[in-house]
Design a protein around this motif. Structure first.
Motif, PDB file in Angstrom:
ATOM      1  N   ASP A 230      -5.618  -1.317  -5.035  1.00  0.00           N
ATOM      2  CA  ASP A 230      -5.141  -1.779  -3.744  1.00  0.00           C
ATOM      3  C   ASP A 230      -6.334  -2.693  -3.368  1.00  0.00           C
ATOM      4  N   GLU A 231      -5.923  -3.713  -3.133  1.00  0.00           N
ATOM      5  CA  GLU A 231      -6.872  -4.861  -2.829  1.00  0.00           C
ATOM      6  C   GLU A 231      -8.508  -4.586  -3.088  1.00  0.00           C
TER       7      GLU A 231
ATOM      8  N   SER B  54       0.893  -1.015  -0.011  1.00  0.00           N
ATOM      9  CA  SER B  54       0.130  -0.006   0.041  1.00  0.00           C
ATOM     10  C   SER B  54       1.060   1.190  -0.061  1.00  0.00           C
TER      11      SER B  54
HETATM   12 MG    MG Z   1      -2.178  -2.732   2.183  1.00  0.00          MG
END
Ligand code: MG
Ligand code: ADP
Length: 516
Positions: free
Chosen positions: A173-174, A53
């Motif tokens: 991100d995810e 991240s």
């Molecule tokens: Mg992360």
């Protein structure tokens, strides 16, 4: 195209050289090198806390790098804000959406667009967005309000917004942590379509099935790049081994320990949802001591409400619950806590933790009035600090201190704090709803190891998960829920992924194999 462009500029859209970013003593990114080609889906893979991240936040201008170089389209760039990044063509799809809920889809996409100024021509904008939808195979009504959309659809709006602003590199991100398997397949169709148009995508995911759908994977460990591999030339096992630095042993239940004596008995429970609709219909099951009962189902089929009823925060309109042979007359959250029920919720920050509080305070949450944490009428901070340090060590929580607000911890570490608290206070019954959602392989195994320890101690455990492979190796029996009904309860050795999948989709043919 400008004359004299070097061939590498065409091939590589983004080049990152020796990027370093620290937060105080923690080096989150340590000399990271990364190349992203035009028209590729590039996955970042690594354990919780590996620095994924942080790296993506540096690339879209949210963090300023300490040192290193970012070259985009052949030119070194300095990114001081997300606006800088977007101007260059780097867009980000956030995990927590930043959309205006009472604006329409179209309004959300075009809001903030500067090239059209206040004389924004909505008809032109609509035309442009519809083109984008067609190119990316996104089917969405531009006039619906964002609050009417599912989570998956809100994500599409974020994607369209970035593309509308001309993003050539999209960072996710995810993105599938909050999606059902079907929605995640849809998302992959969309980003595959984008790749076909020559766009590049950086995607962070823990799900091996998704990782293997990317073109290349860069594996991060403790802030450093371990390797970049072509997925076509590698395997899920090899990539996982690179991530953790060794092979992972997947734990299984000890079949020599046998379930003995019912602990939780749930009989004919019915309950209504937040809008008065029926969400639980005639639910019955038992869980014995030393037994893990799995709960399989597509998210949103009543799992959450079932856990809420068992925790005493949603009332049932019919049915009975008993614990260790004693009926629960009027279940309230207090009564369930006092009777030793431990609860690991699916939304760590909304229900499990107070984000602004440190580990020490979160460890006694719900038990802050218990005499052991009090000193007269005050909280005994010294005792809580000692407890926190012990639990941080035992559960291997990575945090700068017991006082650091837990919102600063990674998902895996936040989950460790919840487990530490619930395991400290629970006696007899553990309810775990999606306890490994969003966690990497190693962190998930840690959670499973702790749950298996509880089973060995004699706990009854209810474990809901969308990871069917995990349920099959951990559970003594698996109940399948669909539209608020139990479709059947089966033993892992007598079922298959296919059987479970059919029952999850509402096929009750398995009912005759119910083992109760
Ligand atoms: Mg992360
Ligand atoms: P990942 O996304 O791979 O799980 P992160 O990039 O979120 O990892 O975190 C990498 C490391 O940096 C972790 O040790 C994390 O605790 C730390 N970290 C991330 N953001 C911050 C921040 N804003 N302040 C302090 N530490 C941070």
């Amino acid at each position: 195209m400008v004359q004299g462009v070097r061939s590498t500029e065409v091939e590589e859209l983004l080049k990152v050289r020796n990027l370093t970013k620290s937060f105080g003593p923690v080096t989150a990114n340590d000399g990271v090198c990364l190349d992203v080609r035009r028209g590729e889906i590039h996955c970042l893979f690594g354990e919780n806390g590996a620095g994924k991240s942080t790296l993506s936040a540096c690339l879209y201008g949210y963090y300023r790098v300490d040192s290193g170089e970012i070259v985009f389209k052949g030119k070194p760039v300095e990114l001081n804000s997300p606006a800088d990044a977007l101007r260059l063509g780097i867009g980000m799809v956030h995990q927590h959406f930043v959309l205006v809920s009472n604006f329409t889809v179209l309004e959300n996409i075009i809001v903030g667009s500067t090239d059209v100024g206040i004389f924004l021509n909505k008809a032109d904008a609509r035309h442009k967005v519809l083109e984008l939808c067609k190119e990316c195979d996104i089917d969405i009504d531009l006039d619906r309000k964002v609050w009417q959309l599912s989570v998956g659809e809100q994500q599409w709006v974020e994607i369209l917004k970035a593309l509308y602003f001309g993003a050539e590199l999209l960072i996710l991100d995810e993105p599938t942590a909050v999606l059902t398997p079907q929605q995640s397949d849809q998302l992959f169709r969309i980003i595959t379509g984008m790749r076909g148009r020559g766009l590049s995508i950086i995607i962070i995911s823990h799900k091996l099935r998704e990782v293997m759908q990317s073109d290349r994977v860069t594996i991060l460990r403790k802030g450093k790049v371990v390797a970049t591999v072509d997925t076509a030339d590698s395997t899920a096992e090899a990539i996982t081994a690179l991530m953790v630095g060794h092979k992972i042993t997947r734990r299984v239940r000890d079949t020599s320990v046998l379930a003995a004596g019912n602990f939780l008995s749930v009989q004919k429970i019915c309950a209504k949802g937040d809008w008065g609709e029926d969400v639980l219909d005639d639910i019955s099951f038992d869980i014995a001591k030393h037994e893990i009962l799995g709960l399989a189902g597509v998210a949103g089929n009543g799992q959450k409400e079932l856990f809420e009823v068992l925790m005493g925060v949603r009332s049932a309109c019919a049915g009975r619950i008993s614990l260790d042979g004693q009926p629960v007359v009027a279940p309230t959250a207090r009564e369930m806590l006092d009777r030793g029920v431990g609860f690991v919720p699916d939304d760590r920050f909304l229900e499990g933790l107070i984000p602004q509080f440190g580990t020490a305070e979160n460890l006694v949450l719900g038990w802050q009035r218990a005499p052991e944490y009090r000193w007269g009428q005050f909280l005994d901070w010294r005792k809580m600090g000692l407890l926190a340090r012990r639990k941080i060590e035992e559960f291997k929580v990575v945090t700068a201190s017991a006082e650091l607000p837990v919102e600063r911890l990674s998902g895996g570490n936040a989950q460790r704090v919840i487990l530490a608290r619930e395991f400290l206070h629970a006696r007899g019954l553990l309810l775990a709803n999606q306890p490994t959602r969003g966690l990497d392989v190693a962190a998930s195994e840690f959670v499973y190891e702790k749950i298996l320890e509880k089973r060995a101690e004699g706990f009854a455990v209810l474990l809901a998960s969308e990871e069917l492979d995990d349920l099959l190796r951990l559970c003594d029996r698996i109940a399948v829920i669909c539209k608020g009904r139990i479709m059947g309860i089966v033993r892992p050795e007598e079922t298959s992924l296919l059987d479970l999948g059919m029952m999850m989709a509402g096929d009750a043919r398995q009912l005759e194999r119910t083992l109760q």
